[in-house]
Design a protein around this motif. Structure first.
Motif, PDB file in Angstrom:
ATOM      1  N   LEU A 143      35.819   6.890 -31.880  1.00 30.34           N
ATOM      2  CA  LEU A 143      36.231   5.521 -32.163  1.00 30.34           C
ATOM      3  C   LEU A 143      35.116   4.728 -32.832  1.00 30.34           C
ATOM      4  O   LEU A 143      35.357   3.994 -33.795  1.00 30.34           O
ATOM      5  CB  LEU A 143      36.666   4.845 -30.861  1.00 30.34           C
ATOM      6  CG  LEU A 143      37.092   3.391 -30.929  1.00 30.34           C
ATOM      7  CD1 LEU A 143      38.276   3.206 -31.856  1.00 30.34           C
ATOM      8  CD2 LEU A 143      37.418   2.889 -29.536  1.00 30.34           C
ATOM      9  N   LYS A 144      33.901   4.896 -32.359  1.00 29.55           N
ATOM     10  CA  LYS A 144      32.778   4.123 -32.899  1.00 29.55           C
ATOM     11  C   LYS A 144      32.516   4.428 -34.371  1.00 29.55           C
ATOM     12  O   LYS A 144      31.889   3.633 -35.062  1.00 29.55           O
ATOM     13  CB  LYS A 144      31.514   4.348 -32.071  1.00 29.55           C
ATOM     14  CG  LYS A 144      30.947   5.735 -32.173  1.00 29.55           C
ATOM     15  CD  LYS A 144      29.696   5.871 -31.326  1.00 29.55           C
ATOM     16  CE  LYS A 144      29.048   7.232 -31.531  1.00 29.55           C
ATOM     17  NZ  LYS A 144      27.791   7.326 -30.818  1.00 29.55           N
ATOM     18  N   ALA A 145      33.011   5.554 -34.892  1.00 28.92           N
ATOM     19  CA  ALA A 145      32.767   5.943 -36.284  1.00 28.92           C
ATOM     20  C   ALA A 145      33.896   5.536 -37.226  1.00 28.92           C
ATOM     21  O   ALA A 145      33.756   5.671 -38.444  1.00 28.92           O
ATOM     22  CB  ALA A 145      32.550   7.450 -36.372  1.00 28.92           C
ATOM     23  N   LEU A 146      34.995   5.017 -36.695  1.00 30.95           N
ATOM     24  CA  LEU A 146      36.111   4.604 -37.554  1.00 30.95           C
ATOM     25  C   LEU A 146      35.790   3.272 -38.226  1.00 30.95           C
ATOM     26  O   LEU A 146      35.199   2.381 -37.608  1.00 30.95           O
ATOM     27  CB  LEU A 146      37.393   4.465 -36.738  1.00 30.95           C
ATOM     28  CG  LEU A 146      37.928   5.721 -36.059  1.00 30.95           C
ATOM     29  CD1 LEU A 146      39.156   5.382 -35.239  1.00 30.95           C
ATOM     30  CD2 LEU A 146      38.235   6.805 -37.082  1.00 30.95           C
ATOM     31  N   ASP A 147      36.194   3.125 -39.475  1.00 30.87           N
ATOM     32  CA  ASP A 147      36.030   1.857 -40.176  1.00 30.87           C
ATOM     33  C   ASP A 147      36.907   0.790 -39.528  1.00 30.87           C
ATOM     34  O   ASP A 147      38.012   1.089 -39.052  1.00 30.87           O
ATOM     35  CB  ASP A 147      36.430   1.981 -41.645  1.00 30.87           C
ATOM     36  CG  ASP A 147      35.494   2.871 -42.441  1.00 30.87           C
ATOM     37  OD1 ASP A 147      34.319   3.026 -42.031  1.00 30.87           O
ATOM     38  OD2 ASP A 147      35.936   3.405 -43.473  1.00 30.87           O
ATOM     39  N   THR A 148      36.447  -0.441 -39.556  1.00 29.12           N
ATOM     40  CA  THR A 148      37.224  -1.551 -38.999  1.00 29.12           C
ATOM     41  C   THR A 148      38.590  -1.652 -39.669  1.00 29.12           C
ATOM     42  O   THR A 148      39.606  -1.850 -38.991  1.00 29.12           O
ATOM     43  CB  THR A 148      36.435  -2.871 -39.133  1.00 29.12           C
ATOM     44  OG1 THR A 148      35.223  -2.743 -38.375  1.00 29.12           O
ATOM     45  CG2 THR A 148      37.235  -4.052 -38.628  1.00 29.12           C
ATOM     46  N   ASP A 149      38.640  -1.493 -40.993  1.00 25.77           N
ATOM     47  CA  ASP A 149      39.926  -1.546 -41.697  1.00 25.77           C
ATOM     48  C   ASP A 149      40.873  -0.454 -41.201  1.00 25.77           C
ATOM     49  O   ASP A 149      42.083  -0.675 -41.101  1.00 25.77           O
ATOM     50  CB  ASP A 149      39.723  -1.395 -43.208  1.00 25.77           C
ATOM     51  CG  ASP A 149      39.061  -2.607 -43.832  1.00 25.77           C
ATOM     52  OD1 ASP A 149      39.033  -3.687 -43.199  1.00 25.77           O
ATOM     53  OD2 ASP A 149      38.576  -2.481 -44.977  1.00 25.77           O
ATOM     54  N   HIS A 150      40.330   0.703 -40.904  1.00 27.95           N
ATOM     55  CA  HIS A 150      41.140   1.809 -40.395  1.00 27.95           C
ATOM     56  C   HIS A 150      41.727   1.452 -39.032  1.00 27.95           C
ATOM     57  O   HIS A 150      42.923   1.667 -38.781  1.00 27.95           O
ATOM     58  CB  HIS A 150      40.285   3.069 -40.314  1.00 27.95           C
ATOM     59  CG  HIS A 150      41.061   4.316 -40.005  1.00 27.95           C
ATOM     60  ND1 HIS A 150      40.469   5.540 -39.941  1.00 27.95           N
ATOM     61  CD2 HIS A 150      42.360   4.539 -39.721  1.00 27.95           C
ATOM     62  CE1 HIS A 150      41.379   6.457 -39.641  1.00 27.95           C
ATOM     63  NE2 HIS A 150      42.541   5.861 -39.498  1.00 27.95           N
ATOM     64  N   ILE A 151      40.917   0.902 -38.155  1.00 27.54           N
ATOM     65  CA  ILE A 151      41.397   0.512 -36.822  1.00 27.54           C
ATOM     66  C   ILE A 151      42.485  -0.545 -36.935  1.00 27.54           C
ATOM     67  O   ILE A 151      43.523  -0.457 -36.261  1.00 27.54           O
ATOM     68  CB  ILE A 151      40.230   0.014 -35.943  1.00 27.54           C
ATOM     69  CG1 ILE A 151      39.256   1.166 -35.687  1.00 27.54           C
ATOM     70  CG2 ILE A 151      40.745  -0.578 -34.632  1.00 27.54           C
ATOM     71  CD1 ILE A 151      37.966   0.743 -35.024  1.00 27.54           C
ATOM     72  N   ALA A 182      40.132  -3.424 -28.150  1.00 26.01           N
ATOM     73  CA  ALA A 182      38.851  -3.623 -27.466  1.00 26.01           C
ATOM     74  C   ALA A 182      37.690  -3.277 -28.393  1.00 26.01           C
ATOM     75  O   ALA A 182      36.646  -3.946 -28.367  1.00 26.01           O
ATOM     76  CB  ALA A 182      38.792  -2.788 -26.192  1.00 26.01           C
ATOM     77  N   GLU A 183      37.860  -2.262 -29.228  1.00 26.23           N
ATOM     78  CA  GLU A 183      36.798  -1.898 -30.175  1.00 26.23           C
ATOM     79  C   GLU A 183      36.592  -3.009 -31.203  1.00 26.23           C
ATOM     80  O   GLU A 183      35.448  -3.353 -31.533  1.00 26.23           O
ATOM     81  CB  GLU A 183      37.126  -0.580 -30.879  1.00 26.23           C
ATOM     82  CG  GLU A 183      36.119  -0.175 -31.928  1.00 26.23           C
ATOM     83  CD  GLU A 183      34.715   0.130 -31.400  1.00 26.23           C
ATOM     84  OE1 GLU A 183      33.795   0.218 -32.228  1.00 26.23           O
ATOM     85  OE2 GLU A 183      34.529   0.289 -30.179  1.00 26.23           O
ATOM     86  N   LEU A 184      37.667  -3.601 -31.690  1.00 24.21           N
ATOM     87  CA  LEU A 184      37.524  -4.709 -32.641  1.00 24.21           C
ATOM     88  C   LEU A 184      36.816  -5.889 -31.987  1.00 24.21           C
ATOM     89  O   LEU A 184      35.944  -6.514 -32.608  1.00 24.21           O
ATOM     90  CB  LEU A 184      38.892  -5.125 -33.179  1.00 24.21           C
ATOM     91  CG  LEU A 184      39.610  -4.100 -34.056  1.00 24.21           C
ATOM     92  CD1 LEU A 184      40.987  -4.631 -34.465  1.00 24.21           C
ATOM     93  CD2 LEU A 184      38.789  -3.725 -35.278  1.00 24.21           C
ATOM     94  N   ALA A 185      37.168  -6.189 -30.746  1.00 29.58           N
ATOM     95  CA  ALA A 185      36.499  -7.280 -30.026  1.00 29.58           C
ATOM     96  C   ALA A 185      35.028  -6.954 -29.803  1.00 29.58           C
ATOM     97  O   ALA A 185      34.161  -7.829 -29.945  1.00 29.58           O
ATOM     98  CB  ALA A 185      37.203  -7.537 -28.695  1.00 29.58           C
ATOM     99  N   PHE A 186      34.729  -5.709 -29.467  1.00 36.58           N
ATOM    100  CA  PHE A 186      33.352  -5.264 -29.268  1.00 36.58           C
ATOM    101  C   PHE A 186      32.542  -5.463 -30.548  1.00 36.58           C
ATOM    102  O   PHE A 186      31.413  -5.963 -30.516  1.00 36.58           O
ATOM    103  CB  PHE A 186      33.348  -3.787 -28.852  1.00 36.58           C
ATOM    104  CG  PHE A 186      31.992  -3.184 -28.684  1.00 36.58           C
ATOM    105  CD1 PHE A 186      31.311  -3.288 -27.488  1.00 36.58           C
ATOM    106  CD2 PHE A 186      31.391  -2.507 -29.732  1.00 36.58           C
ATOM    107  CE1 PHE A 186      30.048  -2.715 -27.334  1.00 36.58           C
ATOM    108  CE2 PHE A 186      30.128  -1.926 -29.595  1.00 36.58           C
ATOM    109  CZ  PHE A 186      29.467  -2.048 -28.390  1.00 36.58           C
ATOM    110  N   ARG A 187      33.119  -5.075 -31.684  1.00 37.69           N
ATOM    111  CA  ARG A 187      32.415  -5.215 -32.961  1.00 37.69           C
ATOM    112  C   ARG A 187      32.194  -6.680 -33.320  1.00 37.69           C
ATOM    113  O   ARG A 187      31.139  -7.045 -33.822  1.00 37.69           O
ATOM    114  CB  ARG A 187      33.195  -4.521 -34.069  1.00 37.69           C
ATOM    115  CG  ARG A 187      33.203  -3.026 -33.913  1.00 37.69           C
ATOM    116  CD  ARG A 187      34.011  -2.343 -34.977  1.00 37.69           C
ATOM    117  NE  ARG A 187      34.047  -0.915 -34.723  1.00 37.69           N
ATOM    118  CZ  ARG A 187      34.420  -0.009 -35.614  1.00 37.69           C
ATOM    119  NH1 ARG A 187      34.819  -0.388 -36.827  1.00 37.69           N
ATOM    120  NH2 ARG A 187      34.419   1.271 -35.303  1.00 37.69           N
ATOM    121  N   LYS A 188      33.192  -7.506 -33.052  1.00 35.59           N
ATOM    122  CA  LYS A 188      33.069  -8.939 -33.353  1.00 35.59           C
ATOM    123  C   LYS A 188      31.970  -9.570 -32.509  1.00 35.59           C
ATOM    124  O   LYS A 188      31.159 -10.346 -33.004  1.00 35.59           O
ATOM    125  CB  LYS A 188      34.408  -9.634 -33.109  1.00 35.59           C
ATOM    126  CG  LYS A 188      34.422 -11.069 -33.545  1.00 35.59           C
ATOM    127  CD  LYS A 188      35.809 -11.655 -33.391  1.00 35.59           C
ATOM    128  CE  LYS A 188      35.815 -13.073 -33.884  1.00 35.59           C
ATOM    129  NZ  LYS A 188      37.159 -13.674 -33.793  1.00 35.59           N
TER     130      LYS A 188
END
Length: 91
Positions: free
Chosen positions: A54-62, A82-88
């Motif tokens: 998950l950590k290697a997927l592009d934000t646009d892909h998610i 949750a990954e998008l929130a984590f990145r933000k």
């Protein structure tokens, strides 16, 4: 041996020592993003399947997964959110 898909796990161990490595959706997100893998065929969908953490997927892909993969179980979509929130939060 581990089998059972995403809804259940079946395990079989002979006499070899083993280490439990299951990661559940309620684990801390830093563990989930390293241990949750998604199969992708590339942007155009015509490349061999490659499994990426998950950590290697592009934000646009998610974001595209959340919008287009309506047949996914709710817990899986929540992991992507949750990954998008984590990145933000981390940026």
């Amino acid at each position: 041996m581990v089998d059972g898909g995403t809804d259940e796990l079946r395990r079989n161990v002979n006499t070899e020592p083993f280490e439990e490595q299951s990661i559940y959706s309620d684990a801390p997100h830093y563990e989930v993003r390293q241990g949750f893998y998604w199969g992708t065929r590339g942007k155009d969908g015509n490349q061999p399947v490659e499994f990426k953490p998950l950590k290697a997927l592009d934000t646009d892909h998610i974001e595209a997964i959340i919008q287009t993969q309506k047949n996914q179980p709710r817990w899986r979509i929540e992991i992507f959110k949750a990954e998008l929130a984590f990145r933000k939060k981390s940026s």
